[in-house]
Design an enzyme around this catalytic site. Structure first.
Site, PDB file in Angstrom:
ATOM      1  N   SER A 155      -8.674  -9.431  33.019  1.00  0.00           N
ATOM      2  CA  SER A 155      -9.565  -9.339  34.167  1.00  0.00           C
ATOM      3  C   SER A 155     -10.712  -8.391  33.826  1.00  0.00           C
ATOM      4  CB  SER A 155      -8.781  -8.870  35.398  1.00  0.00           C
ATOM      5  OG  SER A 155      -9.613  -8.824  36.532  1.00  0.00           O
ATOM      6  N   TYR A 160     -19.615 -12.856  39.446  1.00  0.00           N
ATOM      7  CA  TYR A 160     -18.630 -12.627  38.390  1.00  0.00           C
ATOM      8  C   TYR A 160     -17.467 -11.798  38.914  1.00  0.00           C
ATOM      9  CZ  TYR A 160     -16.599 -10.796  34.084  1.00  0.00           C
ATOM     10  OH  TYR A 160     -15.723 -10.438  33.092  1.00  0.00           O
ATOM     11  N   LYS A 167     -13.179 -12.455  39.195  1.00  0.00           N
ATOM     12  CA  LYS A 167     -12.148 -11.555  38.689  1.00  0.00           C
ATOM     13  C   LYS A 167     -11.273 -11.019  39.816  1.00  0.00           C
ATOM     14  CE  LYS A 167     -13.024 -11.820  34.318  1.00  0.00           C
ATOM     15  NZ  LYS A 167     -12.046 -12.450  33.402  1.00  0.00           N
TER      16      LYS A 167
END
Length: 272
Positions: free
Chosen positions: A137, A151, A155
């Site tokens: 991650s 983004y 994650k």
């Protein structure tokens, strides 16, 4: 778990963290299955790993490719002990201008690619009552940075998936590990989706991908739950969560979006 003699799949293995992890695990005696889209770079890496690696070109966003990866691994080694979900794509854009197509493309790799491979290997691990699934991650999964909201969202979704899976597999013999790297010296940001106009006034020291790889190897040996690459990463996240207002002010000053507007939406350049 001792990596020696184990069969380990690594996605995103053609460069950066994935390639460094493959080298570290091959040195530890593991049989490493290298998975990524770049067949040429995979083959070159496999050649350098002295017979400890097998290259299988794969697009993790394609479920058919993922199933083929699992089938070919089982045909070659008759077992899958560890899966490292490392393949990822970056995304840089102000949230107000975030293109849904870019976010979907990032989710296809960062979230759904990991989910598809995990679901494909779980029946084999559950039958053997052993195994480990590792998700690479990021610290931004806990605290997003400006212009990296898309983004960070991919994650964060991966983090929540990992948390649920860990509890669901409790007592099964299968461990689930989340690795949260910070800034790493790779070419990852050179291939991001989006406009790439984000800049930092100050760049914190970046760690080498080999350091992340060492962290992953230790996580396999210890079957860790959650690991950070450095104490500074851990401390930064804790401070941001404990003092969110201060974190907002600091990040607003630290990050700049170059260009005054995109898609007609104006942005301040954090000059204040």
């Amino acid at each position: 778990m001792d990596p020696a003699g184990k069969t380990i799949i690594i996605t995103g293995a053609s460069s950066g963290i994935g390639a460094a992890t493959a080298r570290a695990l091959a040195d530890a005696g593991a049989n490493v299955v290298l998975a990524a889209r770049d067949a040429t770079r995979l083959a070159e890496l496999a050649d350098r790993l002295r017979g400890r690696a097998r290259a299988i070109p794969v697009n993790v966003a394609d479920p058919t490719d993922v199933q083929r990866l699992v089938e070919q691994t089982l045909a070659a080694y008759n077992r899958i002990d560890v899966v490292i979900n490392n393949a990822g794509v970056g995304l840089a854009s102000p949230v107000a201008c975030l293109r849904p197509a870019d976010l979907r493309a990032a989710l296809d790799v960062n979230l759904f690619g990991s989910l598809t491979l995990t679901q494909a290997v779980l029946p084999h691990m559950q039958h053997a009552r052993r195994g480990q699934i590792i998700f690479i991650s990021s610290v931004v999964g806990l605290r997003a940075l400006p212009y990296a909201g898309g983004y960070a969202a991919t994650k964060a979704a991966l983090d929540r998936l990992t948390e649920a899976l860990r509890v669901e597999l409790r007592g099964s013999g299968i461990s689930v590990t989340l690795v949260r790297p910070g800034t790493t010296r790779t070419a990852f940001n050179d291939h991001r989706l989006g406009s790439h106009r984000d800049r930092r006034r100050f760049n914190p020291p970046a760690v080498a991908p080999e350091r992340v790889a060492d962290t992953v190897v230790r996580a396999i040996r210890r079957e860790s739950r959650v690991v950070y690459v450095s104490w500074s990463d851990r401390l930064t996240v804790w401070m941001a969560l404990l003092l969110p207002g201060l974190a907002d002010r600091l990040l607003a000053r630290l990050f700049i979006w170059e260009g005054s507007e995109e898609k007609g939406v104006p942005y301040a350049n954090s000059e204040r």
